[in-house]
Write a protein that holds these residues in place. Structure first.
Motif, PDB file in Angstrom:
ATOM      1  N   SER A  89     -29.738 -13.556  12.313  1.00  0.00           N
ATOM      2  CA  SER A  89     -29.658 -12.225  11.716  1.00  0.00           C
ATOM      3  C   SER A  89     -28.391 -11.507  12.184  1.00  0.00           C
ATOM      4  CB  SER A  89     -30.883 -11.403  12.092  1.00  0.00           C
ATOM      5  OG  SER A  89     -32.041 -12.032  11.586  1.00  0.00           O
ATOM      6  N   GLU A  90     -28.149 -11.554  13.466  1.00  0.00           N
ATOM      7  CA  GLU A  90     -26.896 -11.031  13.981  1.00  0.00           C
ATOM      8  C   GLU A  90     -26.045 -12.215  14.420  1.00  0.00           C
ATOM      9  OE1 GLU A  90     -27.063  -8.758  17.613  1.00  0.00           O
ATOM     10  OE2 GLU A  90     -25.127  -7.821  17.242  1.00  0.00           O
ATOM     11  N   PHE A  91     -24.774 -12.192  14.077  1.00  0.00           N
ATOM     12  CA  PHE A  91     -23.886 -13.236  14.602  1.00  0.00           C
ATOM     13  C   PHE A  91     -22.519 -12.652  14.919  1.00  0.00           C
ATOM     14  CE2 PHE A  91     -21.437 -13.962  10.688  1.00  0.00           C
ATOM     15  CZ  PHE A  91     -22.317 -13.571   9.687  1.00  0.00           C
ATOM     16  N   TRP A  92     -21.790 -13.346  15.760  1.00  0.00           N
ATOM     17  CA  TRP A  92     -20.485 -12.867  16.193  1.00  0.00           C
ATOM     18  C   TRP A  92     -19.410 -13.599  15.403  1.00  0.00           C
ATOM     19  CZ3 TRP A  92     -24.853 -13.001  18.890  1.00  0.00           C
ATOM     20  CH2 TRP A  92     -25.192 -11.841  19.585  1.00  0.00           C
ATOM     21  N   TRP A  93     -18.388 -12.885  15.046  1.00  0.00           N
ATOM     22  CA  TRP A  93     -17.337 -13.506  14.247  1.00  0.00           C
ATOM     23  C   TRP A  93     -16.043 -12.738  14.369  1.00  0.00           C
ATOM     24  CZ3 TRP A  93     -17.818 -12.735   8.209  1.00  0.00           C
ATOM     25  CH2 TRP A  93     -17.764 -11.373   7.902  1.00  0.00           C
ATOM     26  N   GLN A  94     -15.052 -13.174  13.597  1.00  0.00           N
ATOM     27  CA  GLN A  94     -13.868 -12.366  13.385  1.00  0.00           C
ATOM     28  C   GLN A  94     -13.746 -12.199  11.882  1.00  0.00           C
ATOM     29  OE1 GLN A  94     -11.941 -15.561  11.497  1.00  0.00           O
ATOM     30  NE2 GLN A  94     -11.010 -13.528  11.616  1.00  0.00           N
ATOM     31  N   GLU A  95     -13.292 -11.034  11.466  1.00  0.00           N
ATOM     32  CA  GLU A  95     -13.039 -10.810  10.050  1.00  0.00           C
ATOM     33  C   GLU A  95     -11.644 -10.230   9.917  1.00  0.00           C
ATOM     34  OE1 GLU A  95     -15.497  -7.765   8.234  1.00  0.00           O
ATOM     35  OE2 GLU A  95     -16.254  -7.097  10.165  1.00  0.00           O
ATOM     36  N   GLY A  96     -10.796 -10.964   9.210  1.00  0.00           N
ATOM     37  CA  GLY A  96      -9.445 -10.489   8.944  1.00  0.00           C
ATOM     38  C   GLY A  96      -9.431  -9.788   7.594  1.00  0.00           C
ATOM     39  N   GLN A 120      -3.925   2.740  -3.351  1.00  0.00           N
ATOM     40  CA  GLN A 120      -2.758   2.749  -4.217  1.00  0.00           C
ATOM     41  C   GLN A 120      -1.507   3.092  -3.416  1.00  0.00           C
ATOM     42  OE1 GLN A 120      -4.597   5.503  -7.129  1.00  0.00           O
ATOM     43  NE2 GLN A 120      -3.847   4.082  -8.681  1.00  0.00           N
ATOM     44  N   PHE A 121      -0.390   2.586  -3.893  1.00  0.00           N
ATOM     45  CA  PHE A 121       0.869   2.879  -3.214  1.00  0.00           C
ATOM     46  C   PHE A 121       1.982   3.038  -4.244  1.00  0.00           C
ATOM     47  CE2 PHE A 121       3.079  -1.173  -3.773  1.00  0.00           C
ATOM     48  CZ  PHE A 121       2.030  -2.010  -4.153  1.00  0.00           C
ATOM     49  N   LEU A 122       3.028   3.730  -3.835  1.00  0.00           N
ATOM     50  CA  LEU A 122       4.206   3.880  -4.697  1.00  0.00           C
ATOM     51  C   LEU A 122       5.138   2.717  -4.454  1.00  0.00           C
ATOM     52  CD1 LEU A 122       5.211   7.643  -4.721  1.00  0.00           C
ATOM     53  CD2 LEU A 122       4.602   6.217  -6.684  1.00  0.00           C
ATOM     54  N   SER A 123       5.414   1.959  -5.492  1.00  0.00           N
ATOM     55  CA  SER A 123       6.276   0.790  -5.353  1.00  0.00           C
ATOM     56  C   SER A 123       7.741   1.208  -5.242  1.00  0.00           C
ATOM     57  CB  SER A 123       6.093  -0.128  -6.557  1.00  0.00           C
ATOM     58  OG  SER A 123       6.649   0.506  -7.695  1.00  0.00           O
ATOM     59  N   LYS A 124       8.563   0.209  -4.956  1.00  0.00           N
ATOM     60  CA  LYS A 124      10.009   0.447  -4.886  1.00  0.00           C
ATOM     61  C   LYS A 124      10.501   1.132  -6.152  1.00  0.00           C
ATOM     62  CE  LYS A 124      11.737  -3.296  -2.024  1.00  0.00           C
ATOM     63  NZ  LYS A 124      12.384  -4.606  -2.009  1.00  0.00           N
ATOM     64  N   GLU A 125       9.907   0.781  -7.258  1.00  0.00           N
ATOM     65  CA  GLU A 125      10.329   1.307  -8.553  1.00  0.00           C
ATOM     66  C   GLU A 125       9.709   2.665  -8.841  1.00  0.00           C
ATOM     67  OE1 GLU A 125       8.979  -1.849  -8.210  1.00  0.00           O
ATOM     68  OE2 GLU A 125      10.988  -2.721  -8.013  1.00  0.00           O
ATOM     69  N   GLY A 126       8.948   3.181  -7.862  1.00  0.00           N
ATOM     70  CA  GLY A 126       8.355   4.493  -8.052  1.00  0.00           C
ATOM     71  C   GLY A 126       7.091   4.493  -8.886  1.00  0.00           C
ATOM     72  N   LYS A 127       6.516   3.300  -9.075  1.00  0.00           N
ATOM     73  CA  LYS A 127       5.277   3.214  -9.848  1.00  0.00           C
ATOM     74  C   LYS A 127       4.065   3.209  -8.927  1.00  0.00           C
ATOM     75  CE  LYS A 127       4.685  -0.005 -12.916  1.00  0.00           C
ATOM     76  NZ  LYS A 127       4.902  -1.368 -13.460  1.00  0.00           N
ATOM     77  N   LEU A 128       2.973   3.862  -9.351  1.00  0.00           N
ATOM     78  CA  LEU A 128       1.742   3.848  -8.572  1.00  0.00           C
ATOM     79  C   LEU A 128       1.006   2.538  -8.865  1.00  0.00           C
ATOM     80  CD1 LEU A 128       0.233   5.721  -6.634  1.00  0.00           C
ATOM     81  CD2 LEU A 128      -1.018   6.656  -8.597  1.00  0.00           C
ATOM     82  N   GLU A 129       0.778   1.740  -7.791  1.00  0.00           N
ATOM     83  CA  GLU A 129       0.141   0.441  -8.002  1.00  0.00           C
ATOM     84  C   GLU A 129      -1.029   0.219  -7.062  1.00  0.00           C
ATOM     85  OE1 GLU A 129       2.823  -2.844  -7.890  1.00  0.00           O
ATOM     86  OE2 GLU A 129       4.332  -1.827  -9.142  1.00  0.00           O
ATOM     87  N   TYR A 130      -1.953  -0.652  -7.479  1.00  0.00           N
ATOM     88  CA  TYR A 130      -3.062  -1.037  -6.602  1.00  0.00           C
ATOM     89  C   TYR A 130      -2.615  -2.158  -5.671  1.00  0.00           C
ATOM     90  CZ  TYR A 130      -6.379   1.751  -9.260  1.00  0.00           C
ATOM     91  OH  TYR A 130      -7.041   2.787  -9.834  1.00  0.00           O
ATOM     92  N   ALA A 131      -3.095  -2.086  -4.427  1.00  0.00           N
ATOM     93  CA  ALA A 131      -2.749  -3.118  -3.452  1.00  0.00           C
ATOM     94  C   ALA A 131      -3.621  -4.350  -3.662  1.00  0.00           C
ATOM     95  CB  ALA A 131      -2.935  -2.576  -2.040  1.00  0.00           C
ATOM     96  N   HIS A 132      -3.147  -5.476  -3.168  1.00  0.00           N
ATOM     97  CA  HIS A 132      -3.883  -6.735  -3.274  1.00  0.00           C
ATOM     98  C   HIS A 132      -4.482  -7.065  -1.921  1.00  0.00           C
ATOM     99  CE1 HIS A 132      -2.317  -7.733  -7.336  1.00  0.00           C
ATOM    100  NE2 HIS A 132      -1.428  -6.844  -6.961  1.00  0.00           N
ATOM    101  N   GLU A 133      -5.786  -7.340  -1.921  1.00  0.00           N
ATOM    102  CA  GLU A 133      -6.496  -7.485  -0.648  1.00  0.00           C
ATOM    103  C   GLU A 133      -6.993  -8.905  -0.411  1.00  0.00           C
ATOM    104  OE1 GLU A 133     -10.313  -5.949  -0.143  1.00  0.00           O
ATOM    105  OE2 GLU A 133     -10.068  -5.785   2.021  1.00  0.00           O
ATOM    106  N   THR A 134      -7.055  -9.268   0.875  1.00  0.00           N
ATOM    107  CA  THR A 134      -7.663 -10.553   1.257  1.00  0.00           C
ATOM    108  C   THR A 134      -8.618 -10.320   2.417  1.00  0.00           C
ATOM    109  OG1 THR A 134      -6.337 -11.348   3.139  1.00  0.00           O
ATOM    110  CG2 THR A 134      -5.339 -11.558   0.943  1.00  0.00           C
ATOM    111  N   SER A 135      -9.523 -11.256   2.628  1.00  0.00           N
ATOM    112  CA  SER A 135     -10.284 -11.265   3.879  1.00  0.00           C
ATOM    113  C   SER A 135     -10.617 -12.710   4.225  1.00  0.00           C
ATOM    114  CB  SER A 135     -11.548 -10.411   3.790  1.00  0.00           C
ATOM    115  OG  SER A 135     -12.612 -11.123   3.196  1.00  0.00           O
ATOM    116  N   TRP A 136     -10.907 -12.919   5.500  1.00  0.00           N
ATOM    117  CA  TRP A 136     -11.178 -14.285   5.971  1.00  0.00           C
ATOM    118  C   TRP A 136     -11.990 -14.227   7.251  1.00  0.00           C
ATOM    119  CZ3 TRP A 136      -7.818 -13.636  10.178  1.00  0.00           C
ATOM    120  CH2 TRP A 136      -6.708 -12.803   9.943  1.00  0.00           C
ATOM    121  N   GLY A 137     -12.868 -15.183   7.429  1.00  0.00           N
ATOM    122  CA  GLY A 137     -13.746 -15.133   8.588  1.00  0.00           C
ATOM    123  C   GLY A 137     -14.197 -16.495   9.099  1.00  0.00           C
ATOM    124  N   THR A 138     -14.390 -16.528  10.409  1.00  0.00           N
ATOM    125  CA  THR A 138     -15.065 -17.671  11.050  1.00  0.00           C
ATOM    126  C   THR A 138     -16.016 -17.082  12.086  1.00  0.00           C
ATOM    127  OG1 THR A 138     -13.342 -17.841  12.711  1.00  0.00           O
ATOM    128  CG2 THR A 138     -13.223 -19.386  10.858  1.00  0.00           C
TER     129      THR A 138
END
Length: 482
Positions: free
Chosen positions: A161-168, A250-268
């Motif tokens: 039920s409870e376990f220890w891990w890392q989550e990036g 969201q972030f302002l890109s180099k070109e001044g456009k509002l964009e959504y960021a791309h996300e990842t996660s990983w765990g063991t």
RNA sequence: CGAGGUGUAGCGCAGUUUGGUAGCGCGUUUGGUUCGGGACCAAAAGGUCGCAGGUUCAAAUCCUGUCACCUCGACCA
């Protein structure tokens, strides 16, 4: 004398692996003091020997995370319900196994709080606050913590039920960068599994059915246990903009456009400890990979009441420790040498050095390697280097042995009958049409699931799906899994 | 969560069918002899029989509930 039955009794406390694999596993982890059951449903207590192993694993992984540009943080354990609800697919996936806090002190809370089953929602909420500009990206964070999932069936290390891990959790400006991160961390995991834990793994992409709730793509490394079942040993996920859209990252890109960021996660997780036990263990008990073994070398002084033996053993310990090895000197006089031999073998210490009066006279120590049980005298002169080389050799031998076992239990199937037969003993490599119905059918018929699709898709056993016979799209592994 | 099994001293077990003073082996403690593959002798300590109710003059034993583990399914790192 006349105690032969007693001698056998100690070993017999571990149920033979060949007789009952599950019971053998439970016996080994309990009797070697890795873990104990907690007075809480489905929870475990990791004991000093088990935790020392986990600390070694953490150290090796953490080093690799830092080397690839990640930083550690600590997030809260509690997640407000409203936060958890933002990403629909994610909620749906985790809702059935979330534990809730509904009361604080004597007061009922206005909003219930989830005990984290994973922390995407928290990271995303914070990333939304922290990220403004393309200059803020990427953010590459990791945390070491425990999480809670209200599992139906639990087993120490494998599923509790409870376990220890890392989550990036990382966010990036471009899809390419997020994908690169996802694959890079899978490679970090593979390297760690194979070169530190001596666990051969198959890396590849998960099917849509098997991917993480809320992910666009999930990758995994799959290890084979000695009963032929698969253990998912680590996963990495590319979320694309799924979460950033839900959480407003969201972030302002180099070109001044509002964009959504791309996300990842990983765990063991601490599940890897179960993988070590089930991959390497034998009838005598544990067999720990040298690079994470809490004790790499145990020194057993023989006839230690004799003058000079204990002193020489202590000097040997100091010499090995100075060379960076983890050493235990077993100078307990309450047990016989033979008893200690068996105990340390059960606990999986990679190398034993016996040191007695005769050895000292000859300038040697008698070594025994746990992996092959081979005994050999080692010159005391320059022994630290010899032992280091021996430990490396043990690692390689353990890895090769596990890989040979795995490869011998990977079957190629072009028919359902072959698939059925194969998943009784190991993994099945087959061609698949790519449809969910065929996955479901295999699950229903044989209780086996798709594990992953290897990156190298060459060597398709057939151009037809093993289940339905339609044109095959993918080379994939099927197996029963933990 | 569904079906089946198990739960008695730290560990492994007997006793439960047929209710009647809690047993055995190992381990533990103390003292001594031993010590190159699971040593030996002697003395001692240790259990509200998983837990909670119930039936009974009396419950480890019968009944109900509950918890944990094992096996097989459904769910998942």
């Amino acid at each position: 004398m006349g105690k032969k039955n007693d001698k056998q009794e100690f070993v017999a406390h571990i149920t033979p692996r060949s007789e009952d694999f599950s019971q053998w596993y439970t016996d080994v982890i309990l009797k070697t003091d890795l873990v104990d059951y907690a007075p809480v449903r489905g929870c475990m207590v990791i004991k000093p020997y088990g935790y020392a192993l986990w600390e070694r694993m953490q150290a090796e992984l953490d080093k690799r995370f830092k080397a690839t540009g990640h930083q550690n943080v600590a997030m809260p354990m509690l997640i407000p319900e409203s936060l958890l609800l933002k990403e629909a697919e994610h909620v749906e996936g985790f809702a059935p196994e979330v534990a809730w806090v509904t009361q604080g002190g004597n007061e009922v809370l206005p909003e219930r709080l989830a005990i984290r089953p994973t922390s995407e929602t928290l990271f995303c909420t914070m990333y939304a606050k922290w990220v403004q500009s393309w200059r803020d990206l990427p953010m590459k964070y990791n945390q070491w913590c425990s999480v809670m999932r209200w599992e139906k069936t639990t087993r120490p290390f494998l599923r509790t039920s409870e376990f220890w891990w890392q989550e990036g959790h990382t966010i990036h400006a471009t899809p390419e960068e997020a994908q690169e991160e996802t694959l890079q961390m899978l490679e970090v995991y593979r390297d760690f599994a194979e070169n530190v834990l001596a666990l051969p793994v198959l890396t590849g992409r998960k099917t849509d059915k098997e991917k993480f709730a809320g992910a666009r793509a999930t990758y995994s490394m799959e290890a084979m246990m000695q009963d032929g079942k698969a253990l998912q040993a680590g996963t990495t996920h590319n979320f694309g903009t799924n979460f950033s859209e839900a959480y407003g990252i969201q972030f302002l890109s180099k070109e001044g456009k509002l964009e959504y960021a791309h996300e990842t996660s990983w765990g063991t997780s601490t599940r890897l400890i179960g993988a070590i036990v089930m991959t390497h263990g034998d009838e005598r008990g544990l067999k720990l990979p040298p690079r994470v073994a809490p004790i790499q070398v145990v020194i057993l002084p023989i006839a230690m009441h004799k003058e000079g033996v204990l002193e020489r053993a202590r000097a040997l310990k100091a010499e090995l420790e100075a060379a960076g090895l983890r050493v235990e000197l077993d100078d307990r006089d309450t047990y016989s040498a033979g008893w200690k031999f068996n105990e340390w073998e059960m606990k999986g210490v990679p190398v034993r050095l016996e040191l007695g009066p005769r050895d000292i006279e000859n300038g040697v120590a008698m070594s025994m390697r746990r992996d092959t049980l081979e005994k050999k005298p080692l010159e005391l002169d320059g022994i630290a280097d010899t032992v280091k080389a021996l430990l490396d050799d043990i690692h390689t031998t353990m890895f090769e042995q596990a890989r040979a076992f795995r490869d011998a239990h990977i079957y190629t199937a072009t028919t359902l009958e072959e698939l059925e037969k194969g998943v009784q003993n190991g993994f099945v490599k087959a061609a698949w049409c790519g449809c969910r119905e065929c996955e479901d059918k295999v699950k229903e018929l044989y209780n086996a699931s798709t594990r992953n699709m290897p990156f190298d898709q060459s060597g398709m056993p057939s151009d037809k799906c093993v289940v339905c016979g339609k044109p095959a799209e993918k080379l994939i592994y099927f197996a029963k899994a933990y």
